[in-house]
Design an enzyme around this catalytic site. Sequence first.
Site, PDB file in Angstrom:
ATOM      1  N   SER A 241       0.824  -1.212   0.000  1.00  0.00           N
ATOM      2  CA  SER A 241       0.000   0.000   0.000  1.00  0.00           C
ATOM      3  C   SER A 241       0.861   1.267   0.000  1.00  0.00           C
ATOM      4  O   SER A 241       1.556   1.536  -0.955  1.00  0.00           O
ATOM      5  CB  SER A 241      -0.949  -0.051   1.193  1.00  0.00           C
ATOM      6  OG  SER A 241      -1.951   0.924   1.111  1.00  0.00           O
ATOM      7  N   ASP A 252      10.619   5.270  -9.874  1.00  0.00           N
ATOM      8  CA  ASP A 252      10.272   5.830 -11.183  1.00  0.00           C
ATOM      9  C   ASP A 252      11.042   7.106 -11.487  1.00  0.00           C
ATOM     10  O   ASP A 252      11.390   7.378 -12.636  1.00  0.00           O
ATOM     11  CB  ASP A 252       8.771   6.109 -11.254  1.00  0.00           C
ATOM     12  CG  ASP A 252       7.969   4.871 -11.620  1.00  0.00           C
ATOM     13  OD1 ASP A 252       8.569   3.778 -11.702  1.00  0.00           O
ATOM     14  OD2 ASP A 252       6.748   4.982 -11.810  1.00  0.00           O
ATOM     15  N   LYS A 266      -0.748  -4.271  -2.931  1.00  0.00           N
ATOM     16  CA  LYS A 266      -2.026  -3.753  -2.421  1.00  0.00           C
ATOM     17  C   LYS A 266      -2.113  -2.289  -2.823  1.00  0.00           C
ATOM     18  O   LYS A 266      -1.561  -1.423  -2.173  1.00  0.00           O
ATOM     19  CB  LYS A 266      -2.105  -3.931  -0.905  1.00  0.00           C
ATOM     20  CG  LYS A 266      -3.520  -3.824  -0.322  1.00  0.00           C
ATOM     21  CD  LYS A 266      -3.948  -2.403  -0.108  1.00  0.00           C
ATOM     22  CE  LYS A 266      -5.278  -2.312   0.622  1.00  0.00           C
ATOM     23  NZ  LYS A 266      -5.776  -0.925   0.757  1.00  0.00           N
TER      24      LYS A 266
END
Length: 338
Positions: A241, A252, A266
């Site tokens: 999460s 990224d 999740k």
Amino acid sequence: PFSAYIPPVETAEFERSTTGTFGGLGIWIGVDKGQIVVISPIEGTPAWNAGILPDDRVLSVDGVLCNFESVEQAVGKLKGEVGSKVELQIARAGEEGTQTLEVERARIQIRSVKGGRILDPTTKVGYLRVTTFNAGTYPEVKEGVEQLLAEGMRGLILDLRKNPGGLLDQAVRVANLWLPDDAVILSTWSREQAIERGEKRASIGAEADEFPDAGYQHTVANSVHTLTIPTVVLIDGGSASASEVLAGALQDHEQARLIGTRSYGKGSVQTIISLQGGKAAFKLTTQYYFTPKRRRIHRGSLPKTDLSWGLLPDQEVTLTKEEDERLQQQERDFELAM
């Protein structure tokens, strides 16, 4: 599976779980086919000390086979008076048979950031471990980072292993420490947003092979940006999460390399809708998380062989059960010595 009604008797307990204090076993869970699936035990809690691990399945509670319809129903069964004990029958991935554990319930006090220190006085590599994301996480991380920088830190290991997530806004605020203004931290997708943008395939859901281009909202960084040092983030199957949001954003934007094993997967967003003047609430899954490069986080029912979900480390490092337990004990010993 994460949507649920939270009745008045459970609402206060739910609020305590997001502010850092609650009672129970100290375990973050999901429900799959009626059984309890462990996302991650919380460090230092009864579940942690009993040796419960991510991906463990609880088959029965106090001798009664699990057949829960919601996470809240399962949590209600696990909770009880402080000092009382609960018997769990557990099946562990990769192991034959089951084991029975007796765990004593306790009042859980969660301190989010632990273990901050300079690991090597020569290289000045710092270490910081975030165990969950609650209301105090960002100030604790910021304070820890500032202290390590004052000690001359030149590189940082951020440990998100076995961190089951928590409050998304805290993960976003922590990401701001690395990312420059207007850098996308995460994207969320929902059917409602897709409909508003004229996307006809608005019925697409978490199990889709790919999501459409429409229906995204972006959360961007805003001016904190204080860290420019090399960073490594440690992740494993218990990183879920909000942990995946933070690690994915840093990966990224090439602000950190990820080391460890694949994350939990999740990536759904639950909106809390207040009912009965705040006495009760409804927790509804409304959106899905994506990294800045629109990599999906949520696994849903996709197989482990599918590489489209979760976070894959830049460098995979696996630990045996014995190695993992030894490292956890070393961290506990360090905390006790503080």
